[in-house]
Enzyme design. Structure first.
Site, mmCIF file in Angstrom:
data_model
loop_
_atom_site.group_PDB
_atom_site.id
_atom_site.type_symbol
_atom_site.label_atom_id
_atom_site.label_comp_id
_atom_site.label_asym_id
_atom_site.label_seq_id
_atom_site.Cartn_x
_atom_site.Cartn_y
_atom_site.Cartn_z
ATOM 1 N N ASN A 1 32.728 -7.973 -35.889
ATOM 2 C CA ASN A 1 32.048 -6.690 -36.108
ATOM 3 C C ASN A 1 32.254 -6.282 -37.565
ATOM 4 O OD1 ASN A 1 31.257 -3.839 -35.920
ATOM 5 N ND2 ASN A 1 31.557 -4.054 -33.710
ATOM 6 N N GLY B 1 29.778 -7.457 -31.761
ATOM 7 C CA GLY B 1 28.740 -6.452 -32.003
ATOM 8 C C GLY B 1 28.663 -5.327 -30.991
ATOM 9 N N THR B 2 29.822 -4.903 -30.506
ATOM 10 C CA THR B 2 29.810 -3.713 -29.639
ATOM 11 C C THR B 2 30.798 -2.685 -30.169
ATOM 12 O OG1 THR B 2 30.175 -2.837 -27.411
ATOM 13 C CG2 THR B 2 31.448 -4.808 -27.989
ATOM 14 N N HIS C 1 23.738 -4.076 -18.294
ATOM 15 C CA HIS C 1 22.938 -2.851 -18.376
ATOM 16 C C HIS C 1 21.462 -3.085 -18.074
ATOM 17 C CE1 HIS C 1 26.304 -1.009 -21.100
ATOM 18 N NE2 HIS C 1 26.621 -1.023 -19.827
ATOM 19 N N ASP D 1 17.569 -6.452 -24.246
ATOM 20 C CA ASP D 1 16.377 -6.935 -24.957
ATOM 21 C C ASP D 1 15.944 -8.358 -24.595
ATOM 22 O OD1 ASP D 1 18.255 -8.552 -26.386
ATOM 23 O OD2 ASP D 1 18.460 -7.029 -27.950
ATOM 24 N N ASN E 1 23.244 -5.876 -23.752
ATOM 25 C CA ASN E 1 21.905 -5.726 -24.315
ATOM 26 C C ASN E 1 20.840 -5.918 -23.242
ATOM 27 O OD1 ASN E 1 23.326 -5.462 -26.631
ATOM 28 N ND2 ASN E 1 22.791 -7.453 -27.490
ATOM 29 N N ALA F 1 27.582 -10.777 -37.318
ATOM 30 C CA ALA F 1 27.653 -11.886 -36.368
ATOM 31 C C ALA F 1 26.834 -13.092 -36.838
ATOM 32 C CB ALA F 1 27.158 -11.418 -35.006
ATOM 33 N N CYS G 1 5.097 1.253 -6.604
ATOM 34 C CA CYS G 1 5.621 0.071 -5.918
ATOM 35 C C CYS G 1 4.590 -0.479 -4.925
ATOM 36 C CB CYS G 1 6.909 0.442 -5.186
ATOM 37 S SG CYS G 1 7.593 -0.917 -4.247
ATOM 38 N N CYS H 1 12.963 1.111 -2.903
ATOM 39 C CA CYS H 1 13.301 -0.125 -2.175
ATOM 40 C C CYS H 1 13.835 -1.229 -3.096
ATOM 41 C CB CYS H 1 12.100 -0.630 -1.388
ATOM 42 S SG CYS H 1 10.792 -1.338 -2.407
HETATM 43 C C1 BJW Z 1 27.245 -5.569 -35.784
HETATM 44 C C2 BJW Z 1 26.231 -5.807 -36.605
HETATM 45 C C3 BJW Z 1 26.079 -7.196 -36.919
HETATM 46 C C4 BJW Z 1 26.169 -3.690 -36.361
HETATM 47 N N1 BJW Z 1 26.947 -8.080 -36.362
HETATM 48 N N2 BJW Z 1 28.107 -6.352 -35.214
HETATM 49 C C5 BJW Z 1 35.544 5.773 -18.632
HETATM 50 C C6 BJW Z 1 35.890 6.631 -19.658
HETATM 51 C C7 BJW Z 1 34.948 7.503 -20.216
HETATM 52 C C8 BJW Z 1 33.622 7.523 -19.743
HETATM 53 C C9 BJW Z 1 33.289 6.680 -18.723
HETATM 54 C C10 BJW Z 1 34.236 5.825 -18.177
HETATM 55 N N3 BJW Z 1 33.618 5.092 -17.214
HETATM 56 C C11 BJW Z 1 32.316 5.456 -17.154
HETATM 57 C C12 BJW Z 1 32.087 6.434 -18.061
HETATM 58 C C13 BJW Z 1 30.780 7.106 -18.331
HETATM 59 C C14 BJW Z 1 29.866 6.303 -19.209
HETATM 60 C C15 BJW Z 1 30.587 6.016 -20.526
HETATM 61 O O1 BJW Z 1 31.112 4.956 -20.780
HETATM 62 N N4 BJW Z 1 30.580 6.992 -21.426
HETATM 63 C C16 BJW Z 1 31.268 6.857 -22.729
HETATM 64 C C17 BJW Z 1 30.230 6.689 -23.835
HETATM 65 C C18 BJW Z 1 32.099 8.086 -22.949
HETATM 66 N N5 BJW Z 1 29.471 5.061 -18.547
HETATM 67 C C19 BJW Z 1 28.466 5.037 -17.680
HETATM 68 O O2 BJW Z 1 27.824 6.039 -17.382
HETATM 69 C C20 BJW Z 1 28.166 3.696 -17.038
HETATM 70 N N6 BJW Z 1 28.122 3.849 -15.627
HETATM 71 C C21 BJW Z 1 29.227 3.990 -14.895
HETATM 72 O O3 BJW Z 1 30.328 3.925 -15.384
HETATM 73 O O4 BJW Z 1 28.987 4.166 -13.559
HETATM 74 C C22 BJW Z 1 30.032 4.754 -12.780
HETATM 75 C C23 BJW Z 1 29.832 6.253 -12.887
HETATM 76 C C24 BJW Z 1 28.748 6.804 -12.276
HETATM 77 C C25 BJW Z 1 28.587 8.192 -12.351
HETATM 78 C C26 BJW Z 1 29.486 8.973 -13.077
HETATM 79 C C27 BJW Z 1 30.566 8.376 -13.728
HETATM 80 C C28 BJW Z 1 30.743 6.984 -13.616
HETATM 81 C C29 BJW Z 1 26.781 3.209 -17.429
HETATM 82 C C30 BJW Z 1 26.659 2.931 -18.876
HETATM 83 C C31 BJW Z 1 25.220 2.579 -19.214
HETATM 84 C C32 BJW Z 1 25.022 2.451 -20.707
HETATM 85 N N7 BJW Z 1 23.655 2.452 -20.981
HETATM 86 C C33 BJW Z 1 23.218 2.290 -22.364
HETATM 87 C C34 BJW Z 1 21.715 2.564 -22.422
HETATM 88 C C35 BJW Z 1 20.911 1.448 -21.756
HETATM 89 C C36 BJW Z 1 19.489 1.765 -21.747
HETATM 90 C C37 BJW Z 1 18.928 1.908 -23.147
HETATM 91 O O5 BJW Z 1 18.912 0.924 -23.895
HETATM 92 O O6 BJW Z 1 18.479 2.997 -23.496
HETATM 93 O O7 BJW Z 1 23.536 0.987 -22.817
HETATM 94 S S1 BJW Z 1 24.082 3.329 -23.512
HETATM 95 C C38 BJW Z 1 24.101 2.182 -24.826
HETATM 96 O O8 BJW Z 1 25.477 1.896 -25.131
HETATM 97 C C39 BJW Z 1 23.491 0.899 -24.250
HETATM 98 C C40 BJW Z 1 24.461 -0.128 -24.749
HETATM 99 O O9 BJW Z 1 24.414 -1.285 -23.936
HETATM 100 C C41 BJW Z 1 25.780 0.585 -24.685
HETATM 101 C C42 BJW Z 1 26.855 -0.023 -25.557
HETATM 102 O O10 BJW Z 1 26.482 0.063 -26.891
HETATM 103 P P1 BJW Z 1 26.845 -1.152 -27.867
HETATM 104 O O11 BJW Z 1 26.156 -2.358 -27.421
HETATM 105 O O12 BJW Z 1 28.302 -1.219 -28.048
HETATM 106 O O13 BJW Z 1 26.099 -0.690 -29.209
HETATM 107 P P2 BJW Z 1 26.561 0.378 -30.307
HETATM 108 O O14 BJW Z 1 25.341 0.811 -31.022
HETATM 109 O O15 BJW Z 1 27.409 1.423 -29.732
HETATM 110 O O16 BJW Z 1 27.466 -0.458 -31.310
HETATM 111 C C43 BJW Z 1 26.910 -1.462 -32.109
HETATM 112 C C44 BJW Z 1 28.043 -2.193 -32.804
HETATM 113 O O17 BJW Z 1 27.511 -3.289 -33.492
HETATM 114 C C45 BJW Z 1 28.793 -1.318 -33.843
HETATM 115 O O18 BJW Z 1 30.182 -1.458 -33.607
HETATM 116 C C46 BJW Z 1 28.392 -1.948 -35.168
HETATM 117 O O19 BJW Z 1 29.444 -1.899 -36.141
HETATM 118 C C47 BJW Z 1 28.124 -3.380 -34.751
HETATM 119 N N8 BJW Z 1 27.207 -4.117 -35.604
HETATM 120 N N9 BJW Z 1 25.576 -4.707 -36.986
HETATM 121 C C48 BJW Z 1 27.932 -7.637 -35.533
HETATM 122 N N10 BJW Z 1 25.126 -7.628 -37.740
HETATM 123 ZN ZN ZN Z 2 9.357 0.169 -3.255
#
Ligand code: BJW
Ligand code: ZN
Length: 240
Positions: free
Chosen positions: A213, A187-188, A120, A105, A103, A231, A147, A131
């Site tokens: 979850n 919660g992921t 993240h 936030d 997160n 959670a 900057c 820089c």
């Molecule tokens: C509750 C609830 C309650 C509801 N109590 N629970 C290997 C395989 C395939 C792909 C890749 C791989 N390695 C890398 C990749 C590419 C990509 C990736 O993973 N893609 C997949 C989606 C296919 N990863 C990346 O690009 C990462 N970088 C990287 O690997 O660098 C190397 C590289 C470079 C160049 C090319 C290739 C590789 C970076 C990832 C960055 C993610 N960024 C985001 C956005 C951040 C900015 C923004 O906020 O806008 O981060 S994406 C978004 O998803 C955000 C989150 O942190 C992230 C995860 O989401 P999260 O937290 O799991 O939320 P949700 O909404 O998905 O799920 C919520 C859950 O809560 C649900 O399960 C609900 O049921 C539950 N819930 N209420 C408890 N009350």
């Molecule tokens: Zn700078």
């Protein structure tokens, strides 16, 4: 819900604990999740994985700023919920406690968690694209136009799709995952890598794996225990 006795015992006896959190932990504070519950975050018709991407940053930095400025405004008034508070208490309870969050936030820190590994980034910081100077935007602080060190544009200090994680962050988290006894994943959706690889690292190193979850995820099958529910309601049951 009854906490299973094996998990209760592990929770009482563990010394090294790692918690991985995602958007679901902040859901009860009013922060929308990215996936799940039938909602997909969309900004002006663009799905979040398009607007929050390295490609969009290259193509249209002002649009990316507009999206993050809107979200900062929205998050500013929100407060930590029972889950954030409970997790903050755990850092005093276990001799070695690591909180890793996806997160951006800042609500874990608002609840009192320290040394949070933010995989993240953080929505309350800007950084220079050239820089890497950082600029604090918390408590209504305005970022400079450019900057102050080198004059290049600033960007949100968050990790977009296709970008690398902050230097050292995943490595520190992976090291802790490989040595924890209890790993609690809260919660992921477990879809985004490399974060989603941490429970696998913990499990293969012998940790007891627990998920909290309301919905099943691809990580559920790996887990020793799955606590289905919100959670904010479930975490406090672990205490008693
Ligand atoms: C509750 C609830 C309650 C509801 N109590 N629970 C290997 C395989 C395939 C792909 C890749 C791989 N390695 C890398 C990749 C590419 C990509 C990736 O993973 N893609 C997949 C989606 C296919 N990863 C990346 O690009 C990462 N970088 C990287 O690997 O660098 C190397 C590289 C470079 C160049 C090319 C290739 C590789 C970076 C990832 C960055 C993610 N960024 C985001 C956005 C951040 C900015 C923004 O906020 O806008 O981060 S994406 C978004 O998803 C955000 C989150 O942190 C992230 C995860 O989401 P999260 O937290 O799991 O939320 P949700 O909404 O998905 O799920 C919520 C859950 O809560 C649900 O399960 C609900 O049921 C539950 N819930 N209420 C408890 N009350
Ligand atoms: Zn700078």
């Amino acid at each position: 819900m009854q906490i299973p006795s094996e998990l209760r015992r592990r929770f009482a006896e563990a010394r090294r604990v790692l918690v991985l959190t995602g958007a679901g932990v902040s859901a009860e504070s009013g922060v929308p999740t990215f996936r799940g519950g039938g909602n997909t975050a969309v900004w002006k018709g663009l799905p979040f994985d398009v607007i929050s991407s390295a490609e969009m940053l290259e193509r249209n930095l002002p649009a990316v700023w507009e999206w993050f400025d809107y979200r900062r405004d929205f998050i500013e008034s929100l407060t930590p919920n029972a889950a954030h508070h409970e997790i903050a208490l755990w850092q005093e309870r276990f001799p070695e406690f690591t909180l890793v969050t996806q997160n951006i936030d800042g609500l874990h820190q608002k609840a009192g968690s320290r040394d949070v590994i933010e995989l993240h980034g953080n929505i309350w910081r800007a950084r220079c694209i050239a820089c890497r100077s950082f600029y604090d935007m918390a408590s209504g602080k305005k970022r400079p136009e450019a900057c102050l060190e080198c004059g290049d544009p600033l960007r949100p200090d968050v990790v977009l799709f296709g970008e690398l994680l902050p230097p050292g962050a995943f490595e520190r988290a992976a090291e802790r995952a490989a040595s924890c006894e209890l790993c609690i994943v809260i919660g992921t959706s477990g879809l985004v890598y490399p974060a989603a690889g941490l429970p696998e690292i913990a499990k293969s190193a012998g940790a007891f794996l627990c998920e909290v979850n309301p919905e099943p995820t691809p990580l559920s099958r790996l887990c020793d225990e799955v606590l289905m529910g919100k959670a904010g309601e479930i975490l406090q049951l672990l205490r008693s």
